[in-house]
Enzyme design. Structure first.
Site, PDB file in Angstrom:
ATOM      1  N   LEU A 540      -0.966   4.895  -6.311  1.00 18.04           N
ATOM      2  CA  LEU A 540      -1.056   6.259  -5.794  1.00 18.04           C
ATOM      3  C   LEU A 540      -0.555   7.265  -6.805  1.00 18.04           C
ATOM      4  CD1 LEU A 540       0.325   5.723  -2.192  1.00 18.04           C
ATOM      5  CD2 LEU A 540      -2.010   6.365  -2.784  1.00 18.04           C
ATOM      6  N   GLY A 541       0.370   6.836  -7.617  1.00 19.70           N
ATOM      7  CA  GLY A 541       0.944   7.761  -8.584  1.00 19.70           C
ATOM      8  C   GLY A 541       2.189   7.170  -9.195  1.00 19.70           C
ATOM      9  N   GLY A 543       6.209   8.029  -9.775  1.00 23.61           N
ATOM     10  CA  GLY A 543       7.323   8.920  -9.496  1.00 23.61           C
ATOM     11  C   GLY A 543       8.413   8.709 -10.517  1.00 23.61           C
ATOM     12  N   GLY A 544       9.500   9.386 -10.292  1.00 23.19           N
ATOM     13  CA  GLY A 544      10.604   9.334 -11.240  1.00 23.19           C
ATOM     14  C   GLY A 544      11.163   7.938 -11.430  1.00 23.19           C
ATOM     15  N   GLY A 546       9.564   4.969 -10.751  1.00 14.56           N
ATOM     16  CA  GLY A 546       8.590   3.893 -10.850  1.00 14.56           C
ATOM     17  C   GLY A 546       7.301   4.248 -10.126  1.00 14.56           C
ATOM     18  N   VAL A 548       4.017   4.108  -7.558  1.00 13.07           N
ATOM     19  CA  VAL A 548       3.873   3.974  -6.102  1.00 13.07           C
ATOM     20  C   VAL A 548       2.475   3.447  -5.800  1.00 13.07           C
ATOM     21  CG1 VAL A 548       3.987   5.161  -3.902  1.00 13.07           C
ATOM     22  CG2 VAL A 548       5.378   5.962  -5.807  1.00 13.07           C
ATOM     23  N   LYS A 562       6.948   1.594  -3.293  1.00  8.31           N
ATOM     24  CA  LYS A 562       7.498   2.106  -4.550  1.00  8.31           C
ATOM     25  C   LYS A 562       8.094   0.941  -5.309  1.00  8.31           C
ATOM     26  CE  LYS A 562       9.986   6.063  -6.189  1.00  8.31           C
ATOM     27  NZ  LYS A 562       9.008   7.081  -6.292  1.00  8.31           N
ATOM     28  N   ASP A 659      16.307  15.438  -7.490  1.00 10.78           N
ATOM     29  CA  ASP A 659      14.998  15.591  -8.125  1.00 10.78           C
ATOM     30  C   ASP A 659      14.018  16.274  -7.169  1.00 10.78           C
ATOM     31  OD1 ASP A 659      13.185  15.491 -10.164  1.00 10.78           O
ATOM     32  OD2 ASP A 659      12.682  13.386  -9.938  1.00 10.78           O
TER      33      ASP A 659
END
Ligand SMILES: *[C@@H]1O[C@H](CO)[C@@H](O)[C@H](O)[C@H]1NC(C)=O
Ligand SMILES: *[C@@H]1O[C@H](CO)[C@@H](O)[C@H](O)[C@H]1NC(C)=O
Ligand SMILES: *[C@@H]1O[C@H](CO)[C@@H](O)[C@H](O)[C@H]1NC(C)=O
Ligand SMILES: *[C@@H]1O[C@H](CO)[C@@H](O)[C@H](O)[C@H]1NC(C)=O
Ligand SMILES: *[C@@H]1O[C@H](CO)[C@@H](O)[C@H](O)[C@H]1NC(C)=O
Ligand SMILES: *[C@@H]1O[C@H](CO)[C@@H](O)[C@H](O)[C@H]1NC(C)=O
Length: 846
Positions: A540-541, A543-544, A546, A548, A562, A659
């Site tokens: 999905l993307g 993130g900071g 790791g 997802v 995640k 964050d």
């Protein structure tokens, strides 16, 4: 900062000028008088006469305060009850080794206690960089030569290295006692001190009444202080041996941290302050923290329950019921609880362990240092007045000695984590009934699997089960560990007398009738199957912490998985505890954590899936932004504010997100915002309550100046990020992409310029059309500008933000010009000097 604390400090007035006599020492021939002062060798502390703020009658006191900060903060007062009324005062060292304060007419107004060593003619009194004023009998300054020291006579402040407690050799009992008022250092009503009986435990008194207890020290932590401060350069300890019993904390010598621990008389609190880079004292740690911290709030055999998302309340220990159900229903638990079934006082009694509680007060308990738990149990059964027993010291995961309570159990409160086992004596019929209830309830398969696995290991050592309800097999140590132990994973506690079936019964949460707190643990195989083995398509993307992935569980439920980058130094149990804690944070504006998976190096978190992705995919997208009308955006801003308010102020754990940014706000089916990634910094071993961090985690542009530059973070850093995000939501412009070249302004600076010129509605995203409520828009911008104030102290806290956003007609304060970033191009990555000066461990990858 709490206002009450501010009253104890005052800016050095222009007239308040001290003349240092450029030394840290006085001897038998020198003295200080009037405005002369001593300054410690490295210039940390200053000693001299001072006048408390607000006192107009010219009383002066000898005090010690920080030499290096502009806010005069007095940490010690010599003559707190004996001010010098006739100035100028003189401080000198008399030949008999006492420090003496004389007034303008040579009358002695104060003298220190008699020295513990014979004086020589070379005797000195020296102010050390620790803030300790030490009389050395031969002037050598060696520890052995100390004949008197100010650390033995604390005022209201415990400095690093200072001990609170008793020294039985010298008969000194050190406490800290509040000032009477900010203008009067004489002893006030609040005292924090050790009580000498039972296990080491510290109490906050108001007059003669106990108002807060630290919980007994069990060799690992004070069981009533779940959030012992822990930092890379901060350690807390309790020492108890025949010579002395005390608590103390230490700051690494190399650390620039100024830290003080104070009994605040105005607030009636114990507070720890840290001097922040922002020019003021910050307090993130204080007790009593919540209603359940009030001493013995729930009476005998009752315990307090003050968890997230639930109203504080009193409950009864298993086998007990409210003494006065009527009072109880009015939320007054002070009458406590009574047994459902009387003890038989013979063989007909048994024990039931509870283990997620602050230990009951032990001042009336008997401590047997040499007894084993078995012996303790026998001793308890043999004495009809015995109510409970527990191990006295569980340091290293091994039980040593025990405490036996032949008094009512007082001052317990529940925690979401295991603290240690306390065995409550009950009629055997009660125990049997509870066992039946427990085994009747089927636990979730996942939890059983875990328990069984761990028990399986422990079973190797299971020789028999003399009394099989002794311990829980979940050999994890409490979340509220002693500082210093955070990174040492304790060995599993030994459970030689335990059967796996017994283990399954002992889930306290079941016992107290609330939801099972055990977080589902997913098998790695299940996760792999659901995400197609982390296939690129299901990503999905990033993130900071790791990537997802989208997962689809067998029952069709979609989840977001995640995959944490495995940089954490935490042990499995600690990690699990953190995850459980985070899972307890539940709010409609937070993404729900469904479970986790730990397998080898893999650490996975399973969240509810948010079909509408993150906020940034809407507000920064040429097409999708049009879907977000002003009303919707305003609701989103309010929702984020509420979620953050919950994290900061309403949950028991006071989570700082660290964050906050548009890509960390997810949107559900109804476009309601949900904050994600909260608490993850914590799982990586960062301590949420401390003010400094080695690694700066966050995203440039959203980071507050003090955090980015100095690594000082607080809830105010989150507030800053929130302010930036609000400006983004209003304008549809990215903080990292927007730079008004003509004006040389970034988004914050630009918003402020428009605000000053009364043109703030021009900031509005043009995609939104003209249907917006301009009053609301202006209010959002105004609040956002307050949030991005360069001074953390000027930024409002979240509860104020929510209030300001929601109040239609209130007159809000004028924001200041946003600081540091105004005018600097933040959009070019890597080229700015400041950026390369700190580590950004989690960066925006969008
Ligand atoms: C310090 O005290 C002396 C004597 O009282 C006075 O003459 C002097 O002006 C004071 N110095 C300052 C800087 O206040
Ligand atoms: C105080 O004592 C000092 C030294 O003994 C002396 O010089 C001074 O005059 C005395 N002052 C008063 C007010 O008695
Ligand atoms: C605190 O300690 C001081 C001595 O430093 C003592 O005089 C005082 O009585 C103590 N206060 C309490 C409440 O124990
Ligand atoms: C607890 O046990 C440990 C390990 O033996 C020991 O070092 C420590 O001093 C004990 N603590 C107390 C308060 O007795
Ligand atoms: C339990 O003990 C109390 C006092 O010891 C007594 O008043 C009460 O009647 C007893 N209850 C039962 C059910 O025996
Ligand atoms: C039972 O315990 C109490 C409190 O510790 C003690 O005073 C009493 O002597 C004990 N009784 C017996 C029979 O040991």
């Amino acid at each position: 900062m709490r206002a009450s604390a501010r009253t104890l400090q005052f800016l050095v007035a222009a007239t308040f000028v001290s003349i240092s006599i450029a030394t840290d020492t006085i001897d038998l021939t020198t003295s200080i008088t009037g405005n002369q002062t001593l300054v410690s060798a490295r210039g940390v502390f200053r000693l001299g006469f001072f006048t408390p703020p607000g006192s107009s009658d010219g009383r002066t006191y000898i005090g010690i305060w920080y030499a290096s900060i502009p806010v005069q903060t007095v940490v010690w007062v010599a003559n707190r009850q004996d001010p010098v009324v006739r100035s100028p005062g003189v401080l000198k060292l008399s030949t008999d080794g006492r420090l003496v304060i004389l007034d303008g007419q040579n009358t002695t107004v104060w003298s220190s206690a008699a020295p513990t060593r014979d004086m020589t003619s070379r005797a000195t009194a020296r102010l050390l960089d620790s803030g300790n004023l030490v009389v050395s009998h031969d002037g050598s300054g060696s520890p052995e030569s100390a004949a008197w020291q100010s650390f033995d006579y604390p005022t209201d402040t415990q400095l690093p290295g200072m001990k609170i407690g008793v020294d039985r050799r010298s008969g000194i009992d050190r406490n800290i006692t509040s000032w009477s008022s900010p203008s009067d250092p004489s002893p006030g009503p609040y005292t924090f001190k050790l009580l000498p009986t039972g296990l080491p435990e510290f109490f906050l008194f108001r007059g003669a009444a106990k108002i807060y207890a630290s919980g007994p020290w069990n060799g690992v932590g004070l069981t009533g202080v779940p959030d012992h401060l822990k930092n890379w350069d901060y350690t807390f300890t309790v020492v108890s041996n025949p010579d002395e019993t005390y608590c103390a904390y230490y700051i690494a010598a190399s650390s620039p941290l100024l830290s003080r621990f104070v009994v605040d008389g105005a607030a009636g609190l114990l507070q720890r302050y840290v001097w922040g880079g922002d020019g003021e004292w910050n307090s993130f740690w204080y007790h009593p923290t919540d209603p359940c911290d009030s001493y013995a709030k729930c009476g005998a055999f009752g315990f307090g329950h003050c968890d997230t998302a639930q109203t504080p309340e009193c409950r009864c220990l298993p086998g007990f019921q409210p003494r006065s159900p009527q009072q109880w229903s009015f939320r007054d638990g002070s009458a406590g609880c009574v047994r459902r079934t009387n003890l038989s006082c013979g063989d007909g009694d048994g024990f039931w362990p509870v283990n997620n509680m602050k230990l009951p007060e032990t001042t009336g308990a008997t401590v047997h240092a040499d007894m084993t738990l078995d012996e303790c149990r026998q001793a308890c059964l043999a004495n009809c007045s015995c109510r409970a027993y527990a191990a006295a010291n569980i340091s290293g995961g091994v039980s040593r000695g025990c405490a036996i309570w032949a008094v009512d159990l007082l001052d317990m409160r529940q925690y979401p984590v295991v603290v240690q086992d306390v065995y409550i004596r009950l009629a055997q019929s009660e125990v049997d009934a509870m066992i039946k209830v427990q085994s009747g309830k089927r636990r979730r398969p996942m939890v059983i699997a875990v328990a069984a696995t761990i028990s399986g290991v422990l079973l190797l050592g299971a020789i028999g089960f003399f009394y099989f309800w002794r311990n829980r097999a979940r050999g994890k140590k409490g979340q509220r560990q002693a500082p210093g132990s955070r990174n040492n994973v304790l060995p599993f506690r030994k459970h030689t007398d335990l059967s796996p079936s017994a283990d399954q019964r002992f889930n306290e949460n079941k016992m107290s009738g609330e939801d099972d707190l055990d977080l589902p643990l997913f098998d790695l195989a299940v996760i792999l199957a659901s995400t197609d083995s982390f296939a690129a398509e299901s990503k999905l993307g990033e993130g900071g912490f790791g990537p997802v992935y989208l997962g689809r569980l067998e029952d069709g439920q979609e989840v977001a998985v995640k995959r944490l980058s495995t940089k954490s130094s935490q042990g499995v149990e600690e990690f699990k505890n953190e995850v459980k804690l985070i899972a307890k944070l539940q709010h409609k504006n937070l993404v729900r954590l469904l479970g986790c998976c730990i397998d080898g190096d893999e650490r996975l978190l399973v969240y509810e899936f948010m079909p509408n992705n993150s906020l940034d995919t809407f507000i920064f997208d040429a097409e999708k932004r049009k879907l977000l009308e002003w009303n919707k955006r305003f609701e989103i801003i309010l929702g984020i504010a509420r979620g953050l308010l919950y994290l900061h102020e309403d949950s028991r754990f006071k989570i700082i997100h660290r964050d906050m940014k548009a890509s960390n706000v997810l949107l559900d089916r109804n476009m309601a915002p949900k904050i994600s990634d909260f608490g993850i910094a914590r799982m990586f071993g960062g301590d949420e309550t401390t003010a400094y961090t080695l690694k700066v985690i966050g995203t440039y542009g959203y980071m507050s100046p003090e955090y980015a530059m100095e690594g000082v973070f607080s809830i105010k850093s989150d507030i800053y990020s929130f302010g930036v995000m609000v400006l983004e939501i209003v304008s549809g412009k990215k903080i990292r992409g927007f730079y008004h070249a003509d004006l040389g302004l970034n988004l914050c600076g630009y918003a402020w310029m428009l605000w000053k010129e009364g043109r703030s509605s021009e900031l509005l995203d043009e995609a939104m059309g003209s249907s917006s409520d301009h009053g609301q828009v202006r209010r959002c911008i105004q609040v956002a500008l307050m949030c991005v104030d360069i001074q953390p102290r000027n930024r409002p806290v979240m509860s104020t933000v929510v209030m300001m956003l929601a109040s239609e007609n209130a007159t809000l304060p004028e924001p200041n010009e946003p600081g540091v970033n105004a005018g600097r191009n933040t959009s070019d990555t890597g080229s700015s000097r400041t950026q390369s000066e700190f580590t950004v461990t989690a960066t925006d990858t969008r």
